[in-house]
Every structure is written in C-alpha cells, then in structure tokens.
Motif scaffolding. Structure first.
Motif, short mmCIF file in Angstrom:
data_model
loop_
_atom_site.label_atom_id
_atom_site.label_comp_id
_atom_site.label_asym_id
_atom_site.label_seq_id
_atom_site.Cartn_x
_atom_site.Cartn_y
_atom_site.Cartn_z
N VAL A 1 0.36 1.36 -4.02
CA VAL A 1 -1.00 1.67 -4.09
C VAL A 1 -1.23 3.15 -3.89
N SER B 1 -2.33 5.78 -7.04
CA SER B 1 -3.66 6.38 -6.91
C SER B 1 -3.76 7.84 -6.63
N LEU C 1 0.99 -1.39 0.07
CA LEU C 1 -0.20 -0.09 -0.12
C LEU C 1 0.82 1.27 -0.06
N TYR D 1 -9.07 0.00 -0.23
CA TYR D 1 -8.14 -0.17 0.92
C TYR D 1 -8.51 0.75 2.13
N GLN E 1 -8.02 4.17 -8.41
CA GLN E 1 -7.33 3.15 -9.18
C GLN E 1 -7.36 2.76 -10.59
#
Lengths: 141, 433
Positions: free
Chosen positions: B255, B259, B251, B360, B382
């Motif tokens: 991620v 993002s 993350l 998430y 995303q």
C-alpha cells in the motif's frame, strides 16, 4: 462543514438575501469581485496564499476569519514550534512547498473585521454574524 | 473559475485545470494529448502541506486521534477511528462491543453527511445539467430540501453519539467518555427512518450512470461481515485476502509503495477504493432491508463504471440508515468500561472504510506512550492512479468537443471518485501547481 450544516436548515431562507459570489465547493462559476462580506478559513502557509488572502481583503468590504485554522493557525502552525533540528530535516519539504518562514494566521496576514472562533465553529454564531452584516448592507431588515 | 490553457490544435494539446470545482478541497488536473492519445493525466494538489505526520512525533497517544481528526473536517470521524484503532492494536487493548457499536454509529452519521454532500451538492447538478445546487428552482427545489433532511439526520446522529457533528469529543482511545441517552438515540432512529424513502429516491436519481463508460479495475475494500465500515479483512477483486495479522506486511510491501509511486514506477495495475469497490465486493453483506429495497439498484453491481460510485454511495446511505436503526435497537446504554491501557513499545495498524475508501494508520509508539513514527495512507492517494488511468481511457471519446466541454467531462470523472483534497494535501505525491 458547520456552514453546510447551517445550509441544511436554512438554505432557502438565506438565499432570499445572500448571493453566493465565490464558493468553489458549491459552484463552477465563481467571481471574486464586489464582495460585501468574505468568510475565510485556513491558515496562511505560502506566498501564493498570502497574495490570495490580500486579494480577498482588497476586494471585500468586510472580512471575517472563521475557525481554528484561520484564527489560531492550527494545525499548520505546529510547524512554527518544530525544534531547529526538525526544521533542518524538513527544510527541503518546506522549500518544495514554497512555505513562508513562519505560518501565519489570517489576522496576522491581513486586517480582519470579525472573528468566529472554534473547531468546529458554532453555526448559530455564524448565522448571527451573517445576519448582522445583512442588516448593515441593507439586504435584510 | 477554471482557467483553461490550450496549446496547438485539438487532438494534440495540453491543458491544465487549475481548480476542479465541487469537490472537497482544492485540486488541479494536468492533461497532455498527442496524436489523439492521452499520454499524461495528473491529479494535482493545490493546498499547502501541514506536516501532520511530523507533528505527531513525541505526542502522547491520548492526544493523537483528536489531532489526526483535524486533518479533515469532512471525514474527521474516519481519521479519529482509524488512529484510535491503531493505538488499541499497538497496546493490545480490546474495546467493548458497545464501544464498537457506538463507533459504527459515528461512521453511519458521517456517511449520511458526507455522501449526502457529495451526491446532492457536487453530483446532482451534473444530473440535472445545472451549475450548482444553488440554482435549483421550481420542481428541483425538492432536492434541496431532501439534501437538508438527509444530511441533518446524519448530523443529529453524530451529535448524539460524538457530542457534536464533527471532531467528536466523547470518543477516546479504548472507549467513550460519555454515552448517548437512550431517548436521544431513539429520536435519531426516528429521524433516520423519516429520510429512508428520500434516500431511495436518491438511488433512483443515480440509477442511470452520468456517463456510459467502463474499464476493468481491481476493487479493494474491507470485508466486515455487516457492511459497517470498521474491523475485518481486506479483500480484492482477485479474491486475495489480507487478514488483520498481515496488515503490517501488506501496508509496508504494497500500500505505501503504491500510494506514493508515480504510475510508471509501479509495475502493478492501479486499484480503486470507495463506495463502488465496497458495493462491488460486499453487496451480499448489506443489511437485509437494504438489499430488499435496493434490489433494483443493486442489479447494476458489480460495475466497471466509475460513475456508479454515485449509486454505490446512495445505496450506502440506505445501508447506514438500516444498520444504525438496528444498532440503536440493540443499544442498552451500559456504562462504558474503560480497558486498562499500558503503553509498550509497539506498532499498531488501524484500517477502516472512510467514506471515500480504505484509510490506513500505522503508528509506532514507545513505552511512554509517545508517538515515534506515523504513517497515514488516505483513500484519495490510493485512487489517484486509478483516476489518472481512467482519464486516459475516457478522454479520447470526447476529443472532438470544444475545450470547455472537455473540461466539464474531465471534472465529472474526477468528481465521481469524490476525491478529498484536504486529506490528499498531506499524502498524495503529485506535481505541484
């Protein structure tokens, strides 16, 4: 969402006396003119939204605020109770998003005719308000 | 109504769609074309920021999942579940098997309702060349009735398990405060099975993609073993696997930067999440009955056509009917045993498959059980880069069309991803309208 759930049960029945003039979730072509009853949700955070809700008021004979966001301002209204230092910390964000000094509920922003409380609202209550207005405007006996 | 502003001649122009219709929430799109090349495509949010992550700070862990559920009425169950999972992982709490099964039922109900909304209300009008489902007349009326029955079966399941159709109040951190009665769930199962044939017809309606278009994309999804949307490892098209213990690193290092980045800032290729990615990667994990009756539809997968997201969603409706039926069959209705929860200073990460893809939650909690920091990454954040990259590949074929038609094509491809702008409001870094 509860309104969509009401449509699950009663869409064809409602279509006999309701014309959906403005509902971007369901239609491509939407007209904000000649509205008998506007059901509006959401809190008012920016000048643009304030202008928009005033326009809705101007163009609708009746305005009904629905749901927790519209009537109590939650969750957006949490910003109003941020401590001073938190507000300073977020001041850049607040101005980047052109937010009003204070988040408003719909009844604070404009005169409303009725309120349908709840998060989510109860579909039965929405339906009964809709039927009241359908009778008032002569669309249904 | 959409306002289209065109400058210069075709093939060298820019325009913006202020409000994409028939999606969840409010989004705009800005496109710039030079010498027949789409040099910029930007998805834009036109809703206000609500400061959820900031407002969570200082709140007790028991309040958090219900607060986060309010991010979005449509996928409130997904926000609730991912947040609850994050808190449980932070405090090392293991919910019972029954709790997990009930959460899976909640998600199944959400999928029927939510995919049902997207497919019937937003996408079917494109299949039949209609402006709105409200205009379906004559033979098409059948689809209006179908939409009601499928969505209603999902609503009933959510009501039975969660206490009401959205924002479940029986679910909490560690378990459920009330559990459904056996006969209620049996009635739900009967209703689910009564719409199974209808769901298969919906698959048929999306068997042929709305548009022929292909691109290579990296799919990312949770692999759960039973295609149940919660718990498992994260996998992608390259075969990379992220186990639960590596969620935090993944993350932080991948991620979150991805993002929140602008395309040019990020060196890695975009990736896609959602039904198409899930079915592309995990079709073999679908319920055996789903695999049997959807064999024809599944022959389309793996697919590189984003319009097959619709077919993927329709297959997932069948999957949720079969999965929920099985879970209901093995439900015993035992009293919930609530695990003892002792707050410690810790970070927990929740990852679930929301209807639109990976969701998430990263929550930092203190020893009093209060939230010190909240990070949330939603599916649309995303997918945004993938949508923009798809538009660049997709639009050149349509540049000879009149402006209104181009606009329609653009709306179609955005809609195929089923973006949720109510969620994106908080978490998508975009140009402001």
């Amino acid at each position: 969402m509860e309104i969509l759930n009401l449509l699950n049960e009663k869409l064809p029945e409602l279509q006999e006396f309701v014309e959906f003039r403005y509902c971007r979730t369901l239609k491509e072509k939407n007209v904000l003119e000649g509205i008998d009853v506007a059901f509006v949700e959401g809190s008012v955070s920016t000048q643009k939204e304030l202008d928009r809700i005033r326009e809705v008021r101007e163009k609708s004979k009746r305005v009904v605020a629905i749901g927790g966001c519209g009537i109590n301002g939650w969750p957006s209204i949490q910003r109003n109770s941020f401590e001073a230092e938190k507000l300073v910390e977020f001041s850049e964000l607040i101005s980047r998003y052109s937010q009003l000094p204070k988040i408003l509920t719909i009844p604070e922003a404009i005169k409303t005719d009725r309120l349908i409380q709840g998060c989510p609202i109860r579909r039965q209550e929405f339906e009964s308000v809709l039927l009241d207005y359908a009778r008032e405007f002569g669309a249904k006996k | 109504m959409n306002f289209l502003r065109a400058f210069l001649a075709l093939h060298d122009f820019e325009f913006s769609i202020d409000e994409v219709t028939k999606i969840e929430g409010h989004a705009g799109l800005e496109v710039r074309v030079q010498n027949n090349e789409v040099i910029e495509a930007k998805l834009k949010v036109s809703e206000g920021k609500r400061f959820f992550q900031e407002a969570a700070i200082g709140k007790n862990y028991l309040e958090l999942p219900n607060l986060f559920a309010r991010i979005c009425g449509t996928c409130s169950v997904a926000h609730f579940s991912s947040a609850a999972e994050a808190i449980e992982r932070a405090f090392d709490v293991t919910p019972s098997e029954q709790t997990i099964a009930l959460r899976k039922l909640l998600i199944a109900g959400t999928i029927l309702r939510d995919h049902g909304m997207h497919l019937y209300y937003f996408s079917l009008p494109d299949v039949f060349g209609k402006e709105s489902i409200l205009d379906f007349e004559g033979k098409l009326q059948k689809w209006v009735h179908d939409s009601m029955h499928v969505r209603e079966a999902g609503v009933r399941l959510s009501e039975a398990v969660g206490g009401r159709s959205i924002h479940p109040f029986t679910a909490t951190v560690g378990g459920f405060t009330a559990i459904p009665k056996m006969e209620e769930l049996k009635a739900c199962k009967a209703e689910l099975l009564s719409v199974r044939e209808t769901a298969l017809e919906l698959c048929e309606a999306f068997y042929e993609p709305l548009e022929k278009f292909g691109r290579k994309a990296n799919n990312v999804a949770l692999k759960t073993g039973d295609f149940s949307f919660i718990e498992g490892k994260i996998i992608d098209s390259h075969g990379d696997i992220v186990e639960e213990e590596d969620y935090a690193r993944y993350l932080d290092e991948f991620v979150i930067p991805y993002s929140t980045a602008e395309e040019f800032e990020f060196e890695k290729a975009p990736y896609a999440v959602g039904a198409l990615s899930r079915v592309n990667l995990n079709a073999h994990e679908l319920h055996p009955d789903t695999r049997r009756d959807c064999a024809k539809f599944l022959s389309r997968f793996p697919s590189n056509n984003p319009f097959h997201n619709n077919l993927g969603q329709a297959i997932e409706i069948v999957q949720c009917i079969d999965l929920a039926s099985e879970l209901i069959d093995s439900y015993e209705g035992k009293p919930e045993v609530h695990p003892r929860i002792e707050p410690i200073e810790s970070r927990g990460i929740g990852v679930i498959e929301a209807p639109r893809g990976l969701l998430y939650y990263s929550l930092f909690l203190d020893s009093n059980g209060k939230c010190a920091k909240a990070q949330i990454v939603i599916p649309t954040a995303q997918n945004a880069m993938q949508i923009e990259s798809d538009i660049k590949a997709y639009l050149p074929d349509y540049l000879d069309l009149p402006r209104e038609k181009i606009e329609l094509q653009l709306e179609k491809i955005v809609r195929a991803y089923d973006p949720c702008m109510s969620c994106a409001t908080h978490f998508l870094k975009v140009k402001w309208l």
